[in-house]
Design a protein around this motif. Sequence first.
Motif, short mmCIF file in Angstrom:
data_model
loop_
_atom_site.label_atom_id
_atom_site.label_comp_id
_atom_site.label_asym_id
_atom_site.label_seq_id
_atom_site.Cartn_x
_atom_site.Cartn_y
_atom_site.Cartn_z
N ARG A 59 41.82 40.57 33.21
CA ARG A 59 41.39 40.61 34.61
C ARG A 59 41.93 41.81 35.36
O ARG A 59 41.28 42.33 36.26
CB ARG A 59 41.82 39.32 35.32
CG ARG A 59 41.18 38.04 34.77
CD ARG A 59 39.66 38.07 34.89
NE ARG A 59 39.18 38.32 36.24
CZ ARG A 59 38.95 37.36 37.13
NH1 ARG A 59 39.15 36.09 36.82
NH2 ARG A 59 38.49 37.66 38.33
N SER A 60 43.15 42.26 35.02
CA SER A 60 43.70 43.45 35.67
C SER A 60 44.63 44.15 34.69
O SER A 60 45.23 43.52 33.82
CB SER A 60 44.45 43.09 36.96
OG SER A 60 45.58 42.28 36.66
N THR A 104 31.72 41.93 32.46
CA THR A 104 32.77 42.29 31.51
C THR A 104 32.24 43.30 30.50
O THR A 104 31.06 43.29 30.14
CB THR A 104 33.30 41.06 30.74
OG1 THR A 104 32.27 40.53 29.91
CG2 THR A 104 33.79 39.99 31.70
N LEU A 152 34.22 32.67 36.52
CA LEU A 152 34.06 34.13 36.48
C LEU A 152 32.72 34.58 37.04
O LEU A 152 32.32 35.73 36.85
CB LEU A 152 34.22 34.62 35.04
CG LEU A 152 35.57 34.33 34.38
CD1 LEU A 152 35.56 34.78 32.92
CD2 LEU A 152 36.70 35.01 35.13
N SER A 172 37.40 42.74 32.43
CA SER A 172 36.65 42.61 33.66
C SER A 172 36.37 43.99 34.26
O SER A 172 37.26 44.84 34.37
CB SER A 172 37.43 41.77 34.67
OG SER A 172 36.80 41.81 35.94
N THR A 221 46.56 31.38 31.29
CA THR A 221 46.76 32.63 32.03
C THR A 221 48.10 33.23 31.64
O THR A 221 49.11 32.53 31.57
CB THR A 221 46.76 32.37 33.55
OG1 THR A 221 45.52 31.76 33.93
CG2 THR A 221 46.95 33.67 34.32
#
Length: 422
Positions: free
Chosen positions: A178-179, A248, A243, A283, A358
């Motif tokens: 995600r980051s 992606t 999401l 992402s 996560t």
Amino acid sequence: MTSSQRESDREFDIVLYGATGFAGKLTAQYLATAGTGARIALAGRSLVKVRDVRDTLGPQAQSWPLIEADAAQPSTLADMAARTRVVITTVGPYTKYGLPLVQACVAAGTDYADLTGETLFIRDSAEQFHKQAVDTGSRIVHSCGFDSVPSDITVYALHDRVSKDGAGELGETNLVLRSFAGGVSGGTVASMVEFMRTAAENPQHRSDLEDPYTLSTDRGAEPELGHQSDNPWRRGREIAPELDGIWTGAFAMAAPNSRIVRRSNALLDWAYGRSFRYAEQMSMGSSVVAPVAAALDTAVSVGMFGLGTRYINKVPTGLLERVLPKPGTGPSERTREKGHYRAETYTTTTTGARYRATIAQQGDPGYKATAVLLGECGLALALDRDKLSDLRGVLTPAAAMGDALLSRLPAAGVTLETARLS
């Protein structure tokens, strides 16, 4: 002599080999501040350079012994391996330098952890040394950094949670980065070049890299699930409702990471499930240009790998050395401190339940964060013997020490959570 008898007279808990390299220095710094009381020694080709590194680590490390060891002199590796419970190595490219140390650790019944993302090296390690390592009681654990602990441990955490909930087995499973913010070192570039050179030398090597189960313990026992892309390009909602709105694209390390995860499943006797499918992606956000960015990212990743594994040996070595970062160099301290990553792994089980794991960490993923991950893997192997699996051989982080890492990583500043979504 049994493994436990060999361990009882070991001089050290951990020897860090490659302490003078960029990643090695960072790992030494982490171990020096971890406050575990572990008996640690530093090793490298030059005692003068290793001593210079130790001098930067503060008073807690000044009593750490120094060991001279060189991959070009196998006897020095054998002597080093015989003195310790665990060898942590940051000496790459592993395809070029790694196998002699694996051999030394296997012969001594010593556990081993590295940072490699070089799939062909891991394959060679397993083919040559897995059976012998089982016999000597050695755990050879590859890919203990950002490649591939976040991938491997989030899937293991999902398996653990799903099993405790009695919600079936893992089915379609996807990691989404995600980051991400970080830099690159000369050592990493050298490993990538060596990896592509090895693949370019033999068409069979390229074929092996395209096989999603090339690291399996038993290729014939793997399920035939059809094509499993290492470079998916798709809408986020195709992965999970949470999401919706994002796109992606390809994640550069998806191929080596996914093969580690699939090897974990095989090593654990396919505990994740026979219908377990796994992919990784990154992402690209939700802006109007996100789908284009995702498509370009995927196309570039596929194109660079394809061209590299076919033509890199046609590029003069001298030219590569002039234009690429030099080994031993890496991101600045500011970049390392400001770096970070966050990944979410989604799964749908065979009973239809949906879960998410996560993982997040502060620090440059390939360097500061990796030093923590590698250090904790080494400490788990050395100090958490009661939490390790009974498996021996050429292993993965999850298969060797999944339970230990689930306990250790949050205490080391790594966010690691699971949640049932539906």
